[in-house]
Design a protein around this motif. Structure first.
Motif, PDB file in Angstrom:
ATOM      1  N   LYS A 311      -8.179  27.051  -0.022  1.00  0.00           N
ATOM      2  CA  LYS A 311      -6.978  27.854  -0.269  1.00  0.00           C
ATOM      3  C   LYS A 311      -5.739  26.962  -0.342  1.00  0.00           C
ATOM      4  N   ASP A 312      -5.712  25.926   0.479  1.00  0.00           N
ATOM      5  CA  ASP A 312      -4.551  25.033   0.514  1.00  0.00           C
ATOM      6  C   ASP A 312      -4.341  24.340  -0.831  1.00  0.00           C
ATOM      7  N   GLU A 313      -5.438  24.004  -1.513  1.00  0.00           N
ATOM      8  CA  GLU A 313      -5.299  23.321  -2.800  1.00  0.00           C
ATOM      9  C   GLU A 313      -4.676  24.239  -3.843  1.00  0.00           C
ATOM     10  N   PHE A 314      -5.079  25.508  -3.847  1.00  0.00           N
ATOM     11  CA  PHE A 314      -4.470  26.425  -4.811  1.00  0.00           C
ATOM     12  C   PHE A 314      -3.011  26.692  -4.456  1.00  0.00           C
ATOM     13  N   SER A 315      -2.727  26.821  -3.165  1.00  0.00           N
ATOM     14  CA  SER A 315      -1.339  27.018  -2.744  1.00  0.00           C
ATOM     15  C   SER A 315      -0.480  25.830  -3.153  1.00  0.00           C
ATOM     16  N   GLY A 358     -11.735  35.917  -3.804  1.00  0.00           N
ATOM     17  CA  GLY A 358     -11.079  34.902  -4.615  1.00  0.00           C
ATOM     18  C   GLY A 358      -9.991  35.481  -5.502  1.00  0.00           C
ATOM     19  N   LEU A 359     -10.304  36.601  -6.168  1.00  0.00           N
ATOM     20  CA  LEU A 359      -9.331  37.236  -7.054  1.00  0.00           C
ATOM     21  C   LEU A 359      -8.121  37.738  -6.262  1.00  0.00           C
ATOM     22  N   ILE A 360      -8.379  38.402  -5.141  1.00  0.00           N
ATOM     23  CA  ILE A 360      -7.289  38.899  -4.297  1.00  0.00           C
ATOM     24  C   ILE A 360      -6.402  37.745  -3.840  1.00  0.00           C
ATOM     25  N   PHE A 361      -7.015  36.646  -3.419  1.00  0.00           N
ATOM     26  CA  PHE A 361      -6.242  35.506  -2.924  1.00  0.00           C
ATOM     27  C   PHE A 361      -5.354  34.915  -4.018  1.00  0.00           C
ATOM     28  N   VAL A 362      -5.897  34.748  -5.218  1.00  0.00           N
ATOM     29  CA  VAL A 362      -5.115  34.167  -6.314  1.00  0.00           C
ATOM     30  C   VAL A 362      -3.938  35.074  -6.660  1.00  0.00           C
ATOM     31  N   VAL A 363      -4.188  36.370  -6.801  1.00  0.00           N
ATOM     32  CA  VAL A 363      -3.115  37.312  -7.150  1.00  0.00           C
ATOM     33  C   VAL A 363      -2.038  37.318  -6.066  1.00  0.00           C
ATOM     34  N   ASP A 364      -2.458  37.367  -4.803  1.00  0.00           N
ATOM     35  CA  ASP A 364      -1.490  37.419  -3.706  1.00  0.00           C
ATOM     36  C   ASP A 364      -0.684  36.131  -3.607  1.00  0.00           C
ATOM     37  N   THR A 365      -1.333  34.999  -3.821  1.00  0.00           N
ATOM     38  CA  THR A 365      -0.623  33.722  -3.729  1.00  0.00           C
ATOM     39  C   THR A 365       0.389  33.590  -4.867  1.00  0.00           C
ATOM     40  N   LEU A 366      -0.008  33.983  -6.069  1.00  0.00           N
ATOM     41  CA  LEU A 366       0.938  33.962  -7.192  1.00  0.00           C
ATOM     42  C   LEU A 366       2.121  34.881  -6.922  1.00  0.00           C
ATOM     43  N   ASN A 367       1.844  36.065  -6.385  1.00  0.00           N
ATOM     44  CA  ASN A 367       2.927  36.987  -6.037  1.00  0.00           C
ATOM     45  C   ASN A 367       3.839  36.382  -4.978  1.00  0.00           C
ATOM     46  N   GLY A 368       3.220  35.755  -3.966  1.00  0.00           N
ATOM     47  CA  GLY A 368       3.990  35.184  -2.874  1.00  0.00           C
ATOM     48  C   GLY A 368       4.960  34.103  -3.324  1.00  0.00           C
ATOM     49  N   TYR A 369       4.579  33.386  -4.373  1.00  0.00           N
ATOM     50  CA  TYR A 369       5.466  32.350  -4.918  1.00  0.00           C
ATOM     51  C   TYR A 369       6.236  32.854  -6.142  1.00  0.00           C
ATOM     52  N   ASP A 370       6.221  34.152  -6.355  1.00  0.00           N
ATOM     53  CA  ASP A 370       6.955  34.801  -7.445  1.00  0.00           C
ATOM     54  C   ASP A 370       6.563  34.247  -8.815  1.00  0.00           C
ATOM     55  N   LEU A 371       5.259  34.027  -8.992  1.00  0.00           N
ATOM     56  CA  LEU A 371       4.751  33.448 -10.242  1.00  0.00           C
ATOM     57  C   LEU A 371       3.937  34.439 -11.070  1.00  0.00           C
ATOM     58  N   LYS A 372       3.476  35.510 -10.435  1.00  0.00           N
ATOM     59  CA  LYS A 372       2.546  36.407 -11.109  1.00  0.00           C
ATOM     60  C   LYS A 372       3.156  37.031 -12.366  1.00  0.00           C
ATOM     61  N   LYS A 373       4.444  37.270 -12.354  1.00  0.00           N
ATOM     62  CA  LYS A 373       5.067  37.916 -13.513  1.00  0.00           C
ATOM     63  C   LYS A 373       5.041  37.036 -14.755  1.00  0.00           C
ATOM     64  N   ASP A 374       4.847  35.735 -14.563  1.00  0.00           N
ATOM     65  CA  ASP A 374       4.845  34.792 -15.688  1.00  0.00           C
ATOM     66  C   ASP A 374       3.448  34.333 -16.092  1.00  0.00           C
ATOM     67  N   ILE A 375       2.443  34.668 -15.284  1.00  0.00           N
ATOM     68  CA  ILE A 375       1.087  34.144 -15.498  1.00  0.00           C
ATOM     69  C   ILE A 375       0.095  35.297 -15.543  1.00  0.00           C
ATOM     70  N   LYS A 376      -0.687  35.386 -16.603  1.00  0.00           N
ATOM     71  CA  LYS A 376      -1.735  36.405 -16.688  1.00  0.00           C
ATOM     72  C   LYS A 376      -2.961  35.917 -15.917  1.00  0.00           C
ATOM     73  N   VAL A 377      -3.596  36.835 -15.207  1.00  0.00           N
ATOM     74  CA  VAL A 377      -4.820  36.513 -14.469  1.00  0.00           C
ATOM     75  C   VAL A 377      -6.009  37.116 -15.206  1.00  0.00           C
ATOM     76  N   ILE A 378      -6.920  36.245 -15.616  1.00  0.00           N
ATOM     77  CA  ILE A 378      -8.174  36.657 -16.250  1.00  0.00           C
ATOM     78  C   ILE A 378      -9.267  36.516 -15.203  1.00  0.00           C
TER      79      ILE A 378
END
Length: 510
Positions: A311-315, A358-378
């Motif tokens: 998780k730390d690497e993705f963060s 895995g999917l939940i973690f990626v979405v939540d981490t992107l949201n936490g860093y305010d990135l999800k609005k700019d990045i589509k998750v497939i």
């Protein structure tokens, strides 16, 4: 080779039965007796199999039963709901939609609705009208000059070599007819991919199709491949769910001259991609590589695919996105349950984070860093049904891909011989005698039908939620049986608020 032995053995039995039937009145037991004696003598003195030395003739039954065990299990033992890795009900789901068959199911569900992990969706007594057209997702951030409008359901990464040329052509033509994309897999772009369907060009650690002679990334070759009109997006494969932390594997039996030429490797050798990339070695390096690819491609959407491990690497990747301002246009999330044609068993069973977490973690981490609005998750792992798509979108994904579902549409029967070059349906083999069974003209229609019917059923489920637009979907619509209670995903995985992980809230990206 084993497949040939199997068919030869079966043919021999049939011939013996015919001979015995015809010659019985004249020679009685003599022919059969001689054959049994010869087999027994050979078994008694051979040195490879203890069973045959100790139990001549009779011991052969063990090998015969072992040879046909997968068929016995699949057709006579397993129930409709307990088959692995994909149960019969899900396989039938694909077959009926691909063939435009009966889609209704009589007498109620066969699932145990009280079982642990049973999942269901919340519906409304005030359903919305069914949308006349399926919604699409535009992939491409501020730095992308050639954004792409993607279907919510597409063909996941499967390489030519892992799949036969007939399978690749049928998939691509199906994608063309249905207006959805076809991920090439890491094996490069072949002529069979260029039948008019939209492509996502996957670049793995072996850089097939864009590599130097020593196996490193070649900007010049990549630029040529990215310029192909059918290539709509480029995906950097960091890892895949079936074998995260391990490079792709193409067995020597499947690596013929044509495949080797496309990949830039020696034919008839096992092709094992490196576990990691040589073009980058840290989070910032990955982002710089994305930036380089975006420039070389003329502004096409660039993303990366991974199965979460640390998780730390993705963060850290997300932190570097905030620091550098460089972002991928999309991220593809695979789960440890992902499929593959060939992988070491321990990697398949014990490495990588399962898909849901895995999917939940990626979405939540992107949201936490305010990135999800700019990045589509497939996302892509066991996406088979319309409910699978709805569930993934409620969890935060934007687009779904399917590999095994599309393989079933091609006629795959889950024979589990993908890594032997002996696939009986011609899907995962380059053996001409087996590949001829997969008729491109017929199977391309089935791929298109499966996609069309599954998306149509998704629209019906979506209407049942009472939602008006995709962004209305959230985790509160999906429930899971947990021990003796039922909990919604919002309770199990509370949504992380935008920007909540940023150390300095003033860093929020506008």
């Amino acid at each position: 080779m084993k497949e040939a032995i199997r068919f030869t053995f079966i043919a021999l039995i049939i011939v013996l039965i015919i001979i015995s039937t015809v010659m019985w009145p004249i020679y009685g037991f003599s022919i059969i007796g001689v054959l049994i004696f010869a087999i027994g003598l050979n078994d008694l003195f051979q040195k490879k199999h203890a069973i045959l030395r100790n139990f001549p003739v009779l011991g052969n039954m063990r090998f015969l039963l072992e040879m046909i065990a997968p068929e016995l299990h699949q057709y006579f033992i397993e129930s409709d709901t307990d088959g692995k890795p994909i149960d019969r009900n899900h396989r039938t789901y694909v077959y009926t939609r691909a063939k435009l068959g009966k889609e209704t199911h009589p007498f109620g569900t066969e699932l145990n609705v009280e079982a642990e992990n049973y999942k269901w969706m919340q519906h409304s007594i005030y359903p919305s009208p069914i949308l006349k057209e399926a919604p699409r997702q535009v992939v491409g951030g501020k730095e992308c000059t050639q954004p792409y409008s993607a279907s919510i359901f597409n063909i996941s990464a499967m390489s030519f070599g892992a799949l036969s040329k007939n399978a690749v052509m049928a998939l691509n033509l199906g994608a063309k007819a249905g207006n959805f994309f076809h991920d090439t897999g890491e094996g490069g772009i072949s002529d069979y991919h260029l039948k008019g369907g939209d492509l996502v060009y996957e670049v793995g650690t072996g850089y097939f199709g864009c590599r130097t002679e020593d196996g490193n990334f070649s900007p010049e070759e990549f630029k040529k491949k990215a310029a192909i009109p059918e290539v709509k997006m480029i995906e950097i494969k960091i890892s895949q769910g079936a074998k995260p932390g391990h490079g792709g594997v193409l067995p020597a039996a499947k690596n013929n001259e044509e495949i080797a030429k496309i990949r830039g490797v020696k034919p008839h050798t096992a092709v094992i991609s490196p576990p990691g990339h040589t073009a980058f070695s840290d989070a910032e390096g990955l982002l710089r590589f994305i930036q380089e690819m975006r420039e070389l491609s003329g502004g096409k959407p660039i993303g990366f695919k991974l199965c979460i491990g640390s998780k730390d690497e993705f963060s850290e990747i997300c932190k570097k996105m905030v620091e550098t301002g460089i972002k991928p246009d999309f991220i593809t999330v695979d789960g440890a349950e992902g499929g593959t044609g060939a992988a070491p068993i321990d990697f398949t069973n014990y490495v990588g984070m399962p898909w849901e977490k895995g999917l939940i973690f990626v979405v939540d981490t992107l949201n936490g860093y305010d990135l999800k609005k700019d990045i589509k998750v497939i996302t892509a792992t066991k996406i088979i049904t319309a409910f699978d798509i709805l569930k993934a979108l409620c969890m935060g994904a934007d687009i779904c891909n399917s590999a095994r579902g599309m393989m079933f549409a091609l006629g795959c029967i889950q024979a589990l011989r993908c890594d032997t070059n002996e696939c009986p349906t011609g899907v995962t083999t380059n053996n001409p005698g087996l590949m001829r069974g997969l008729v491109v003209e017929d199977k391309r229609k089935r791929v298109k039908n499966y996609h069309e019917k599954t998306v149509a059923e998704f629209l019906e489920l979506f209407a049942a939620t009472g939602c008006k637009k995709l962004s209305d979907l959230n985790r509160s619509f999906i429930f899971k049986q947990v021990e003796t209670d039922t909990k919604c995903y919002e309770d199990l995985y509370p949504t992380v608020q935008e920007g909540s992980l940023l150390e300095n809230k003033s860093e929020l990206i506008n």
